[in-house]
Design an enzyme around this catalytic site. Structure first.
Site, PDB file in Angstrom:
ATOM      1  N   HIS A   1       0.817  -1.222   0.000  1.00 46.66           N
ATOM      2  CA  HIS A   1       0.000   0.000   0.000  1.00 46.66           C
ATOM      3  C   HIS A   1       0.853   1.276   0.000  1.00 46.66           C
ATOM      4  O   HIS A   1       0.355   2.346  -0.313  1.00 46.66           O
ATOM      5  CB  HIS A   1      -1.025  -0.017   1.136  1.00 46.66           C
ATOM      6  CG  HIS A   1      -0.470   0.315   2.484  1.00 46.66           C
ATOM      7  ND1 HIS A   1       0.197  -0.594   3.241  1.00 46.66           N
ATOM      8  CD2 HIS A   1      -0.476   1.471   3.200  1.00 46.66           C
ATOM      9  CE1 HIS A   1       0.565  -0.022   4.377  1.00 46.66           C
ATOM     10  NE2 HIS A   1       0.173   1.233   4.380  1.00 46.66           N
TER      11      HIS A   1
ATOM     12  N   HIS B   1       7.676  -2.306   2.248  1.00 47.67           N
ATOM     13  CA  HIS B   1       7.466  -0.855   2.166  1.00 47.67           C
ATOM     14  C   HIS B   1       8.794  -0.096   2.019  1.00 47.67           C
ATOM     15  O   HIS B   1       8.931   0.791   1.177  1.00 47.67           O
ATOM     16  CB  HIS B   1       6.751  -0.326   3.410  1.00 47.67           C
ATOM     17  CG  HIS B   1       5.442  -0.993   3.693  1.00 47.67           C
ATOM     18  ND1 HIS B   1       4.637  -1.511   2.716  1.00 47.67           N
ATOM     19  CD2 HIS B   1       4.774  -1.225   4.858  1.00 47.67           C
ATOM     20  CE1 HIS B   1       3.542  -2.017   3.265  1.00 47.67           C
ATOM     21  NE2 HIS B   1       3.610  -1.860   4.556  1.00 47.67           N
TER      22      HIS B   1
ATOM     23  N   GLU C   1       6.785   4.350  13.770  1.00 44.70           N
ATOM     24  CA  GLU C   1       5.383   4.323  14.227  1.00 44.70           C
ATOM     25  C   GLU C   1       5.359   4.413  15.735  1.00 44.70           C
ATOM     26  O   GLU C   1       6.201   3.794  16.405  1.00 44.70           O
ATOM     27  CB  GLU C   1       4.718   3.013  13.799  1.00 44.70           C
ATOM     28  CG  GLU C   1       4.527   2.890  12.308  1.00 44.70           C
ATOM     29  CD  GLU C   1       3.802   1.603  11.971  1.00 44.70           C
ATOM     30  OE1 GLU C   1       2.598   1.662  11.739  1.00 44.70           O
ATOM     31  OE2 GLU C   1       4.455   0.547  11.964  1.00 44.70           O
TER      32      GLU C   1
END
Ligand code: BG6
Length: 514
Positions: A203, A265, A241
């Protein structure tokens, strides 16, 4: 106030391509990804008029529920997770009439037979012409089984270019667990699907700021001549994160951070930053160049395993003033787990452009804040004119903020006004939000839409995935054989283990303060 400009990668460009009528079937329709990402993405696509007018959605899952119960749950998901709120009631009222639920086990032939029949009924009712997108948002162990059944019951068809009707399958990550399993999975599904029908999702590629990397590099003449070992000292890629692993204990105990974030990613970001200009903007040309970068990544040596790869696991601590538990105390995690929640690496790309330029990667859970950034740190100016107290002036830094606060900034040295000559670094800053207005669409909106229009540019190709596993499998094997005994080695709310600082400091560099 700057004037709002049309976004070259946004709606205007997207509308130029047309979406064929189709049915979208989500496997794992009661799962977390469907709630948080897929449903809000479909809702927003629909609201913006980007879904085909002949369209319907079918949720496939194992729990018992009626069509209406499913619709009500999705409505709740939109209310909770959509980037646009509040829900548009009149739109939802119409949209939900095209949402259906199909209950079945993933291995039950009768369930697929019934699905085939049901989809034909929907084709007749909604004019969807037999076109199908199947979204596999399920545990990876079910990928081969579901694809085999889809083929067995003629839910996916042979792929002929521009064939009518068409069928495509979106596969969620992780695609494999290491090189051997990814190769086996690929072999398995290639018996049933052509590469042109497989859409492996990462994504990150759907994020506007990631797509802009190509535009930034290749639509601006000023950067390309600097984009090499002559001018760049090193590159830092950070995916930080503040969240922990939440309810995904089972998943994380299997995967760990290297498989969850770095192998996919972060390597996508690295490929886009380091690739050569593609011969065109078509999917094949771009993906060819990305693969070449991965092929040029220097394999880890036994020395690198020890000195250029750091793993960490969070202990208890606090984030934003609230206490947080250690990874080993999370639900579904072993109290003696050796799984990494932090990784820092130094990589080299052994090609002409990047000779001698280190790429430092760091990613982790429970770091002080959520931020993803690519920083290009340029070489120092020759220290002949503007040394201050014997020190060189600061290096220029081009920082590409992928999220949040999306934007690009350039750090340059500047004379402080006044009769003396002190020099101070200042920032030129571009913010997407203030220039283009509003938050960018979610990555899943773009990717689902691209699949419907048959554009696989922003999906990972099989050789890309395999090449990335080839880089990391030796390190994963080494880590499996050499468990650490110092975990947890960083407190939640800090920037990772001290070994990561030492890794970059041994070369006279430091992580950026973010
Ligand atoms: C997912 C990972 O792929 O990406 C998660 O499985 C991670 O662990 C997430 O939290 C991060 O995505 P984003 O878009 O919030 O950066």
């Amino acid at each position: 106030m700057q004037e709002k400009q049309p976004n070259p990668l946004g709606e205007d460009a997207r509308n130029a391509r047309t979406a064929d009528p189709c049915l979208l079937v989500i496997f794992g329709a009661t799962g977390d990804l469907t709630s948080r990402k897929l449903t809000p993405a479909l809702y927003n696509l629909g609201k913006e008029g980007l879904l085909p007018s002949h369209f319907a959605l079918v949720g496939f899952a194992r729990r018992d529920k009626s069509h209406q119960e499913f619709r009500d749950e999705l409505k709740q998901d939109v209310n909770t997770f959509s980037r646009t709120k509040p829900i548009d009631e009149p739109f939802w009222g119409n949209f939900q009439e095209r949402i259906f639920y199909h209950r079945s086990e993933f291995d039950d032939d009768a369930g697929y037979q019934a699905l085939a029949h049901f989809l034909q009924t929907l084709d007749a009712r909604y004019g969807t012409k037999g076109n199908r997108v199947f979204y596999l948002s399920v545990q990876p162990k079910f990928f081969p089984l579901i694809i085999e059944k889809l083929r067995k019951f003629n839910l996916v068809y042979d792929a002929h270019k521009d064939s009518d009707p068409w069928s495509r399958v979106i596969i969620e990550k992780p695609f494999g667990h290491d090189l051997a399993s990814a190769t086996a999975l690929q072999l398995d599904i290639s018996h049933h699907l052509d590469e042109s029908q497989i859409y492996r999702i990462d994504h990150y590629l759907g994020k506007e700021t990631v797509q802009n990397l190509l535009v930034f590099r290749f639509a601006n003449s000023i950067f390309e001549s600097l984009w090499n070992y002559k001018h760049i000292d090193h590159v830092q890629i950070t995916v930080a994160e503040d969240i922990g692993i939440g309810t995904r204990g089972h998943f994380f105990e299997e995967e760990g951070l290297l498989r969850d974030i770095v192998q996919n990613h972060m390597m996508q970001l690295l490929s886009l930053v380091a690739m050569e200009p593609p011969v065109s903007l078509n999917a094949g040309a771009i993906r060819d160049e990305k693969v070449k970068v991965l092929q040029s990544v220097r394999p880890f040596s036994p020395l690198d395993f020890e000195h250029n790869a750091v793993r960490g696991q969070y202990g208890s601590g606090s984030i934003d003033g609230s206490p947080t538990c250690a990874y080993r105390q999370e639900k579904d995690v072993s109290p003696t787990s050796n799984m990494e929640t932090y990784v820092a690496l130094q990589l080299h790309i052994d090609n002409w452009r990047w000779a001698g330029v280190p790429f430092y990667l760091r990613g982790g859970k429970r770091l002080p804040k959520r931020t993803t950034e690519i920083a290009i740190i340029f070489k120092n100016a020759p220290g002949v004119l503007f040394q201050q107290q014997g020190k060189q002036t600061e290096q220029n830094v081009l920082a590409i903020r992928i999220q949040p606060n999306e934007g690009i900034s350039m750090k340059i040295n500047c004379k402080v006004p006044g009769p003396q000559n002190p020099i101070q670094p200042v920032k030129m800053d571009f913010h997407y939000g203030s220039y283009f207005g509003g938050p960018p669409p979610d990555a899943y909106e773009r990717l689902i839409w691209d699949c419907i229009v048959g554009d696989s540019t922003l999906f990972a190709r099989s050789d890309e995935v395999a090449q990335s596993w080839e880089i990391f499998t030796p390190l994963l094997d080494y880590w499996a054989l050499h468990p650490v005994n110092s975990f947890p080695n960083y407190a939640s709310g800090t920037w990772g283990p001290k070994e990561a600082d030492a890794m970059i400091a041994k070369e006279g560099r430091a992580w950026r303060v973010l």
